[in-house]
Design an enzyme around this catalytic site. Structure first.
Site, mmCIF file in Angstrom:
data_model
loop_
_atom_site.group_PDB
_atom_site.id
_atom_site.type_symbol
_atom_site.label_atom_id
_atom_site.label_comp_id
_atom_site.label_asym_id
_atom_site.label_seq_id
_atom_site.Cartn_x
_atom_site.Cartn_y
_atom_site.Cartn_z
ATOM 1 N N SER A 32 -2.033 -6.854 -3.904
ATOM 2 C CA SER A 32 -2.017 -6.994 -5.364
ATOM 3 C C SER A 32 -2.616 -5.749 -6.011
ATOM 4 O O SER A 32 -3.343 -4.998 -5.370
ATOM 5 C CB SER A 32 -2.853 -8.201 -5.766
ATOM 6 O OG SER A 32 -2.402 -9.335 -5.059
ATOM 7 N N ASP A 88 -2.020 -3.168 1.060
ATOM 8 C CA ASP A 88 -2.775 -3.594 -0.122
ATOM 9 C C ASP A 88 -3.584 -2.422 -0.676
ATOM 10 O O ASP A 88 -3.817 -1.425 0.020
ATOM 11 C CB ASP A 88 -3.717 -4.759 0.276
ATOM 12 C CG ASP A 88 -4.084 -5.642 -0.905
ATOM 13 O OD1 ASP A 88 -3.884 -5.234 -2.059
ATOM 14 O OD2 ASP A 88 -4.592 -6.756 -0.661
ATOM 15 N N GLY A 104 -8.934 -6.916 -9.183
ATOM 16 C CA GLY A 104 -7.855 -7.630 -9.881
ATOM 17 C C GLY A 104 -7.983 -9.144 -9.734
ATOM 18 O O GLY A 104 -7.101 -9.897 -10.159
ATOM 19 N N GLU A 110 -5.882 -12.336 -0.775
ATOM 20 C CA GLU A 110 -5.738 -11.027 -0.110
ATOM 21 C C GLU A 110 -6.424 -11.042 1.259
ATOM 22 O O GLU A 110 -5.897 -10.512 2.231
ATOM 23 C CB GLU A 110 -6.350 -9.921 -0.981
ATOM 24 C CG GLU A 110 -5.524 -9.601 -2.214
ATOM 25 C CD GLU A 110 -6.170 -8.583 -3.135
ATOM 26 O OE1 GLU A 110 -5.438 -7.884 -3.844
ATOM 27 O OE2 GLU A 110 -7.408 -8.487 -3.163
HETATM 28 C C1 5RP Z 1 -7.015 -6.988 -6.470
HETATM 29 C C2 5RP Z 1 -7.393 -5.876 -5.576
HETATM 30 C C3 5RP Z 1 -6.652 -4.603 -5.735
HETATM 31 O O1 5RP Z 1 -6.069 -4.266 -4.522
HETATM 32 C C4 5RP Z 1 -7.614 -3.540 -6.152
HETATM 33 O O2 5RP Z 1 -8.226 -3.951 -7.374
HETATM 34 C C5 5RP Z 1 -6.919 -2.187 -6.360
HETATM 35 O O3 5RP Z 1 -6.078 -2.232 -7.456
HETATM 36 P P1 5RP Z 1 -5.329 -0.961 -8.011
HETATM 37 O O4 5RP Z 1 -4.271 -0.593 -7.022
HETATM 38 O O5 5RP Z 1 -4.781 -1.408 -9.336
HETATM 39 O O6 5RP Z 1 -6.369 0.134 -8.175
HETATM 40 O O7 5RP Z 1 -8.249 -5.972 -4.737
HETATM 41 O O8 5RP Z 1 -7.790 -8.116 -6.230
#
Ligand code: 5RP
Length: 235
Positions: A32, A88, A104, A110
Site C-alpha cells: 500500500s 511494498d 498509510g 501489510e
Molecule cells: C502504508 C505503508 C506504506 O508502505 C508507507 O507509508 C510508504 O508509503 P509511500 O510509498 O506513500 O511513501 O506502510 O501503511
C-alpha cells in the site's frame, strides 16, 4: 526537496523491482501507499503485453482497488496462503532492512501478507533510508489498537518512554479508523537502538493488534535516487 525528484525516485525503484522480480504464474502480495501505485502500473503494463497469469493479494482497501482498476487478478489469502513475492513501500529503512511501516495506516494487513511471502521486497525513495529507525521518520511508530483499549495502551506506551498520539482522521472529526475497524496510535520513541526489544515490549500489551516495526522480514530494498538511478540494499 522537489516533489518531482521524489516521484522520479519512487517510480524508478518500483519499476526496477517489478522488472527484476515479477515472473509469470506468481502469487503476488500488493503493498500500500504511493510508491506501490507505480509498481502496480508497471505490473499491469507487463501483463497487457503478455498475460503473466498473476494472482494478486491486497494489503489494504487501497491496494484492493488498485488491483481491480488495473485489470489484475484479485485473490485472497484463503485461496493462496503462500505468496511468492510481496512488494511494498516503507516509511523508514535501516541498515539491516528493518522497517517502520504504517504511515498509510495499513500495517496489519501489510504485515500479514509480508509474513506469508517467500520474498518481501521494499520499494522507496532516497528519503527513507537511515542508519537507525527513528532518525528520519519523525511521526513515530504506528501501532494499531482495539479502540476500547486505546487509553490504557497510551499510558503503557508512555511508561515505555514513548510519546503516543492518537491518529486523527482527515475530513472527519475523530480518530482515523483502519481497514480493520481499529485505531492507530503513533508513538515517537526517538532513535530506536534496539527495535526488536521495543517490539517485544509493545506486542504483549492487551489490545495491541500489531506494530509498524517490520523486523527481519525484507530481503531487498530498491531505493530510487534523485537522478532516477537505483541503489539496491540487501540483507
Ligand atoms: C502504508 C505503508 C506504506 O508502505 C508507507 O507509508 C510508504 O508509503 P509511500 O510509498 O506513500 O511513501 O506502510 O501503511
Amino acid at each position: 526537496m522537489s516533489e518531482k525528484l521524489i516521484e522520479l525516485g519512487k517510480k524508478a525503484a518500483a519499476e526496477k523491482a517489478v522488472e527484476e522480480n515479477v515472473k509469470p504464474n506468481m502469487i503476488l502480495g500488493i503493498g500500500s501507499g504511493s510508491t506501490v501505485v507505480y509498481a502496480v502500473n508497471k505490473i499491469a503494463e507487463m501483463n497487457k503485453e503478455k498475460d503473466l497469469n498473476l494472482k494478486c493479494i491486497p494489503t489494504s482497501y487501497q491496494s484492493y482497488k488498485l488491483i481491480i482498476e488495473n485489470g489484475l487478478n484479485l485473490v485472497s489469502l484463503d485461496q493462496f496462503p503462500v505468496i511468492d513475492l510481496d512488494i511494498d513501500g516503507a516509511d523508514e529503512i535501516d541498515k539491516n532492512l528493518n522497517l517502520i511501516k504504517g504511515g498509510g495506516g495499513c500495517l496489519v494487513q501489510e504485515k500479514i501478507v509480508a509474513s506469508n511471502s517467500k520474498k518481501f521486497i521494499i520499494i522507496a525513495d532516497f528519503r527513507k533510508v537511515s542508519k537507525n529507525l527513528g532518525e528520519n521518520w519523525k511521526k513515530g511508530v504506528p501501532i494499531e489498537v482495539i479502540p476500547m483499549a486505546h487509553v490504557p495502551i497510551t499510558r503503557k506506551l508512555q511508561k515505555l518512554g514513548g510519546k503516543p498520539v492518537l491518529r486523527m482522521a482527515q475530513s472527519k472529526s475523530g480518530p482515523l479508523i483502519t481497514d480493520n475497524g481499529n485505531f492507530i496510535i503513533d508513538v515517537d520513541f526517538g532513535i530506536i537502538n534496539n527495535p526488536s526489544e521495543l517490539n517485544d515490549k509493545i506486542l504483549p500489551i492487551p489490545g495491541v493488534v500489531d506494530t509498524g516495526l517490520f523486523l527481519n522480514m525484507a530481503f531487498k530494498a530498491y531505493i530510487g535516487q534523485e537522478d532516477g538511478k537505483i541503489v539496491i540494499l540487501k540483507k
